[in-house]
Scaffold this active site. Structure first.
Site, mmCIF file in Angstrom:
data_model
loop_
_atom_site.group_PDB
_atom_site.id
_atom_site.type_symbol
_atom_site.label_atom_id
_atom_site.label_comp_id
_atom_site.label_asym_id
_atom_site.label_seq_id
_atom_site.Cartn_x
_atom_site.Cartn_y
_atom_site.Cartn_z
ATOM 1 N N CYS A 236 0.979 -1.254 -0.215
ATOM 2 C CA CYS A 236 0.037 -0.131 -0.159
ATOM 3 C C CYS A 236 0.786 0.903 -0.354
ATOM 4 O O CYS A 236 1.473 1.839 0.765
ATOM 5 C CB CYS A 236 -0.768 -0.122 1.167
ATOM 6 N N ALA A 237 1.495 1.827 -1.446
ATOM 7 C CA ALA A 237 2.589 2.374 -1.751
ATOM 8 C C ALA A 237 2.300 4.095 -0.878
ATOM 9 O O ALA A 237 3.129 4.420 -0.340
ATOM 10 C CB ALA A 237 3.487 1.797 -2.209
ATOM 11 N N ALA A 238 1.189 4.414 -1.828
ATOM 12 C CA ALA A 238 0.896 6.078 -1.898
ATOM 13 C C ALA A 238 0.855 6.605 -0.363
ATOM 14 O O ALA A 238 0.518 5.879 0.620
ATOM 15 C CB ALA A 238 -0.426 6.223 -2.810
ATOM 16 N N PRO A 239 1.647 7.856 -0.283
ATOM 17 C CA PRO A 239 2.426 8.458 -1.249
ATOM 18 C C PRO A 239 3.475 8.578 -1.376
ATOM 19 O O PRO A 239 4.139 9.247 -2.393
ATOM 20 C CB PRO A 239 1.761 10.163 -0.698
ATOM 21 N N GLY A 240 4.197 7.181 -0.843
ATOM 22 C CA GLY A 240 4.866 6.859 -1.048
ATOM 23 C C GLY A 240 6.456 7.664 0.011
ATOM 24 O O GLY A 240 7.883 7.028 -0.126
ATOM 25 N N MET A 241 6.239 7.765 1.738
ATOM 26 C CA MET A 241 7.602 7.567 2.171
ATOM 27 C C MET A 241 7.378 6.631 2.946
ATOM 28 O O MET A 241 9.571 6.662 2.353
ATOM 29 C CB MET A 241 6.125 8.714 3.609
ATOM 30 N N LYS A 242 6.954 5.971 3.148
ATOM 31 C CA LYS A 242 8.005 4.405 3.072
ATOM 32 C C LYS A 242 8.950 3.709 2.050
ATOM 33 O O LYS A 242 9.628 2.810 2.510
ATOM 34 C CB LYS A 242 7.185 3.235 3.704
ATOM 35 N N ASP A 305 1.199 -1.725 4.920
ATOM 36 C CA ASP A 305 0.865 0.005 5.827
ATOM 37 C C ASP A 305 -0.385 0.098 5.148
ATOM 38 O O ASP A 305 -0.543 1.303 4.522
ATOM 39 C CB ASP A 305 1.766 1.165 5.795
ATOM 40 N N CYS A 357 -1.876 3.514 11.258
ATOM 41 C CA CYS A 357 -1.553 5.098 11.881
ATOM 42 C C CYS A 357 -2.216 5.156 12.819
ATOM 43 O O CYS A 357 -2.875 6.229 12.870
ATOM 44 C CB CYS A 357 -1.372 6.431 11.189
HETATM 45 C C1 LIG Z 1 -2.375 4.368 4.830
HETATM 46 S S1 LIG Z 1 -1.718 5.190 2.866
HETATM 47 C C2 LIG Z 1 0.062 3.889 2.538
HETATM 48 C C3 LIG Z 1 0.769 5.201 3.490
HETATM 49 C C4 LIG Z 1 2.403 4.890 2.569
HETATM 50 N N1 LIG Z 1 3.123 3.569 3.470
HETATM 51 C C5 LIG Z 1 3.217 6.116 2.832
HETATM 52 O O1 LIG Z 1 4.228 5.950 4.180
HETATM 53 O O2 LIG Z 1 3.520 6.723 2.530
HETATM 54 C C6 LIG Z 1 -2.767 3.115 2.712
HETATM 55 C C7 LIG Z 1 -2.454 3.629 0.598
HETATM 56 O O3 LIG Z 1 -3.037 1.979 0.655
HETATM 57 C C8 LIG Z 1 -3.872 2.388 -0.705
HETATM 58 N N2 LIG Z 1 -4.668 1.002 -0.809
HETATM 59 C C9 LIG Z 1 -5.606 0.414 -0.463
HETATM 60 N N3 LIG Z 1 -6.436 -0.729 -0.893
HETATM 61 C C10 LIG Z 1 -5.270 -1.298 -1.258
HETATM 62 C C11 LIG Z 1 -5.140 -1.929 -2.440
HETATM 63 N N4 LIG Z 1 -6.374 -3.596 -2.322
HETATM 64 N N5 LIG Z 1 -3.985 -1.975 -3.134
HETATM 65 C C12 LIG Z 1 -2.934 -1.312 -3.213
HETATM 66 N N6 LIG Z 1 -3.244 -0.371 -2.262
HETATM 67 C C13 LIG Z 1 -4.446 0.082 -1.593
HETATM 68 C C14 LIG Z 1 -4.162 3.467 -0.282
HETATM 69 O O4 LIG Z 1 -4.880 3.986 -1.242
HETATM 70 C C15 LIG Z 1 -3.521 4.362 0.573
HETATM 71 O O5 LIG Z 1 -3.571 5.081 -0.519
#
Ligand SMILES: C[S@@+](CC[C@H](N)C(=O)[O-])C[C@H]1O[C@@H](n2cnc3c(N)ncnc32)[C@H](O)[C@@H]1O
Length: 607
Positions: A236-242, A305, A357
């Site tokens: 679950c990568a966006a916005p990409g900090m991790k 995440d 979080c």
């Molecule tokens: C908590 S945020 C992730 C923050 C990210 N790890 C960072 O540190 O920047 C959760 C992300 O998971 C994405 N997401 C939710 N369900 C998903 C799925 N089934 N497959 C891929 N990404 C998903 C959401 O759109 C969201 O961008």
């Protein structure tokens, strides 16, 4: 009349004594609280920290209420601790002792005086006086280079040499001078600056050498710790900090699959990855639940995440309404599904880190419990070993042994966002998952509490869990999905949160801008009547507040310009008189609304 035989509770006496010693510099908070083995350590620690944070508010309250002038025999340290507890802590004081009755007698006076001073209890509004965390992007410059650059700008490097002394370290952070910074003792590339330091105009931020990332949000990747050359999946990568932190830990050697389902957020992910200068990251706009080992072969380390309630975020603009049990169950269903996928679909996976979080057990320990119950191939390992065994907050005791393995970051103690982390490792021969099949923990208390809480309804729970366990069903119900938009999905990289929108329309006249902005504000205010509580609107609200401010400034400038014209006209009648000095100053202000530039080596952006 006071009954002098009634003593003030020991907790407050002890806390006041420790608080005095810390403030007078005769002992460290850690020594005083921990080494003397006081009972109720956490409460004492939290109260001293809160009182230190509230220093200036307490000064003003004491001065304005004149409590110490009118009660000259009142121990000032005890007074400060009791006021802290009454206004920012438990919001009440127990017992009938004289000091407590005295402070209670002043409660209304404090409240009358404090409307312009006091902000609500930090934990209630999720706003803690957090320091500024700066992660050095080691793909762009080394930590030493970053430290040298900051030192050249006038920042003074402070150090804490004992990596196991976490409480001593926290105390140092609280007491950082305004020109001091300190490297973190857990995350090697993280530097910590005083509260409210801002870097969004700093060249190192603009060119991607530093990333503004909360310490708690750095923990999951630090704990995942993939060695260079590994294959990592960020589910679950966006916005990409991790994601970019993983690339930095890998030293850009290896491969990171960064998967994001949301198209808009995927674009942000791509931008952030690009600015990090990492070349080992491949981004995929996919639903991770449709993927497996064939899609992403040879994955060794996985970061989970997922979207969550975001209840731990301290930068929320409003107090989030209490989450309904219904919604938490729905989120948990999705989180369980995604964590299960991580633990079952990638046969080469060695370590999986699950993080949120959120501060809700439903999204944390209870997710871990349900996944562990049915998995024979992975075991839970103690997270604290990855943070020098020096940590304060762990999972709930309601989950027995299992809780102790997990780790929490808590805003009021760790001075970070609220975060939860659990670590799984593949079992080796002869090992087993000690929590398989409900072994080794008893979560009856948790279940009972859950039922006792608010709007819990078993039928609803069953229904929601079966339907929404599959996130595809969320998409099939667009209206509800919108209503339940997950806060953390809207997570904006911290650096963006800092940026205040400022318009630059050099070629337009100021008065035209004012008219346009006025229209925008009128439009916005109409919308605002609908009283939506969504984050986006709150951000807009901030934006328009700033626009209003800018507009006021511009009107001021117009007035000044008018005055200038009047002055110029007057000056025409006074030949040979020098140009007025104030006009020069105002022209400077017109060019640079922040005022004259600071010295090159003192470029510290502070609020
Ligand atoms: C908590 S945020 C992730 C923050 C990210 N790890 C960072 O540190 O920047 C959760 C992300 O998971 C994405 N997401 C939710 N369900 C998903 C799925 N089934 N497959 C891929 N990404 C998903 C959401 O759109 C969201 O961008």
């Amino acid at each position: 009349m006071f009954d002098h035989s009634i003593k003030v509770p020991r907790l407050y006496k002890t806390t006041a004594k420790i608080y005095r010693q810390v403030k007078e510099g005769t002992g460290s908070l850690k020594q005083l609280v921990y080494e003397k083995k006081h009972p109720n350590i956490k409460a004492i620690y939290a109260l001293v920290v809160e009182a230190i944070h509230r220093d200036s508010e307490l000064n003003k309250l004491i001065e304005r209420s004149e409590i110490l002038k009118k009660e000259p025999r009142f121990d000032p340290w005890l007074a400060r601790i009791l006021i802290t507890e009454l206004l920012f802590g438990k919001l009440k004081l127990p017992g009938e002792s004289k000091p407590i009755k005295t402070v209670l007698a002043y409660e209304q006076i404090f409240k009358a005086h404090n409307s312009d001073i006091v902000i609500p209890k930090s934990s209630e509004v999720n706003q803690v006086n957090k320091p500024r965390y700066v992660r050095v992007n080691t793909l762009s410059c080394t930590v030493n280079e970053a430290i040298e650059n900051f030192s050249e700008e006038g920042w003074v490097l402070s150090k804490h040499l004992d990596n196991k002394d976490y409480t001593g370290f926290l105390e140092k952070i609280i007491q950082l001078n305004e020109d001091e910074f300190i490297p973190d003792i857990h995350i090697p590339n993280l530097l910590i600056f005083p509260i409210k330091t801002q870097f969004y105009r700093h060249p190192a931020y603009k060119n991607g050498q530093i990333i503004l990332q909360d310490k708690a949000s750095c923990l999951p990747v630090h704990i995942l710790a993939p060695p260079p050359g590994s294959v990592v999946l960020d589910m679950c990568a966006a916005p990409g900090m991790k994601t970019t932190q993983v690339a930095a830990i890998l030293n850009d050697q290896g491969l990171v699959y960064a998967v994001e389902k949301d198209e808009r957020r995927f674009k942000t992910l791509e931008k952030i990855v690009e600015s990090s200068k990492a070349t080992c990251i491949k981004c995929f706009n996919k639903d991770i639940l449709t993927c497996d080992n064939e899609t992403f072969p040879n994955v060794e380390y996985i970061l989970v995440d997922p979207s969550c309630s975001g209840s731990g975020l301290t930068d929320r603009l409003t107090v989030e309404e209490k989450q309904s049990q219904f919604r938490l169950n729905k989120l948990a269903g999705f989180q369980i599904k995604i964590l299960r996928a991580a633990l079952t679909r990638y046969p080469n996976a060695k370590r999986v880190v699950y993080s949120t979080c959120s501060t809700y057990l439903e999204e944390n320990e209870d997710v871990v419990r349900q996944v562990l119950e049915t998995n024979l191939n992975f075991k839970l390992v103690e997270a604290k070993q990855f943070v020098n065994n020096a940590w304060l907050n762990f999972g709930s005791e309601d989950f027995g042994e299992m809780g102790k393995f997990c780790l929490y970051a808590k805003p009021e103690l760790d001075l970070t966002n609220g975060f939860f982390v659990a670590v799984f490792e593949r079992v080796q021969e002869g090992e087993e998952n000690m929590f398989f099949n409900k072994k080794n923990y008893n979560y009856k208390k948790y279940e009972q509490d859950k039922k006792r809480r608010g709007n819990f309804n078993d039928e609803e729970y069953e229904q929601e869990n079966t339907i929404d366990d599959d996130p595809k069903t969320l998409e099939e119900k667009p209206k509800r999905r919108k209503k339940n938009k997950l806060i953390s999905e809207q997570e904006i990289p911290e650096e963006n949160n800092e940026e205040r929108p400022k318009k630059k329309k050099k070629n337009k006249s100021i008065s035209k801008e004012i008219t346009e902005e006025n229209n925008e504000i009128v439009e916005y205010k109409k919308k605002k009547k609908k009283k939506s509580k969504h984050l986006k609107e709150e951000i807009l609200e901030e934006k328009y507040e700033v626009v209003e401010e800018i507009q006021n400034e511009k009107q001021k400038i117009l007035r000044i310009k008018d005055n200038e014209q009047i002055q110029e006209t007057e000056e025409k009648h006074k030949p040979k008189k020098k140009k007025s000095k104030s006009v020069d100053v105002e022209e400077t202000e017109l060019k640079d609304p922040e005022g004259p530039k600071k010295k090159k080596h003192k470029k510290k952006d502070k609020e």
